[in-house]
Design a protein around this motif. Structure first.
Motif, PDB file in Angstrom:
ATOM      1  N   ALA A  45       0.856  -1.178   0.000  1.00 28.26           N
ATOM      2  CA  ALA A  45       0.000   0.000   0.000  1.00 28.26           C
ATOM      3  C   ALA A  45       0.896   1.233   0.000  1.00 28.26           C
ATOM      4  N   THR A 123      -6.303   0.092  -7.121  1.00 26.58           N
ATOM      5  CA  THR A 123      -5.415  -1.073  -7.103  1.00 26.58           C
ATOM      6  C   THR A 123      -4.769  -1.220  -8.469  1.00 26.58           C
ATOM      7  N   ASP A 176      -1.756  -1.166  -3.864  1.00 27.92           N
ATOM      8  CA  ASP A 176      -2.841  -0.239  -3.580  1.00 27.92           C
ATOM      9  C   ASP A 176      -2.281   1.160  -3.574  1.00 27.92           C
ATOM     10  N   LEU A 178      -3.023   4.847  -2.890  1.00 22.37           N
ATOM     11  CA  LEU A 178      -4.016   5.514  -2.050  1.00 22.37           C
ATOM     12  C   LEU A 178      -3.749   7.007  -1.939  1.00 22.37           C
TER      13      LEU A 178
END
Length: 180
Positions: A45, A123, A176, A178
């Motif tokens: 992430a 993603t 991911d 973000l």
């Protein structure tokens, strides 16, 4: 020992890449050395502005490497090798990697390209392919292109190397991306 299973769904834009990689990935539990792919600090992430820093370990043969970032919006960013400019000159010198060589990409430093997470968030997937022969005879036309066109060409290149008796192995990693 304890085994931990992680299952994730993936956007359909990744299906062609996963199908291609399935044909050249080391079978699970086979003990065959593959192509290791992680991000620095084993992160999956990343937030807006974070550096994308792939870490790879080459398989057990001398070979070439391709690393690509496939975004969920259907584009692909070539991380390695990179094209320097519109003339098609390759920024990264053609390099033949030795077995088990460690490869670090994306570290912000002089002379090495770096990439940062930016919108659109979602993603995404990093794919890597090691081959005993170059997959393409000339550089791609740019560092960014549509995933559909690139994966079609990559699939044909993989088949050509395999049909010619070359060695191939690949891997993928979901990332991911973000907002802060």
């Amino acid at each position: 020992g304890t085994m931990q299973w992680k299952v994730a769904s993936a956007d359909t834009v990744f299906c062609p890449a996963l199908t291609l990689l399935q044909s050249i990935a080391s079978p699970f539990g086979s003990g065959e050395p593959g192509l290791a792919l992680t991000l620095a600090d084993n992160r999956t992430a990343l937030h807006d502005g974070d550096h994308i820093r792939p870490r790879l370990t080459m398989p057990d043969f001398v070979g070439y490497l391709r690393v690509d970032y496939i975004a969920h919006d259907g584009t692909v960013q070539h991380l390695y090798p990179q094209v320097a400019d519109s003339s098609g000159a390759v920024a990264d010198k053609v390099h033949v990697f030795v077995p088990s060589e460690k490869v670090s990409l994306g570290d912000p430093s002089a002379g090495q390209p770096g990439w940062e997470v930016a919108p659109p968030f979602g993603t995404d997937m990093i794919i890597a392919v090691a081959s005993s022969q170059p997959l393409f005879t000339r550089p791609r036309s740019g560092n960014v292109e549509t995933a559909a066109a690139y994966l079609r060409d990559l699939d044909a290149a993989v088949r050509a190397v395999r049909d010619g008796g070359g060695k191939l192995v690949g891997n993928a990693l979901l990332v991911d991306a973000l907002a802060k």
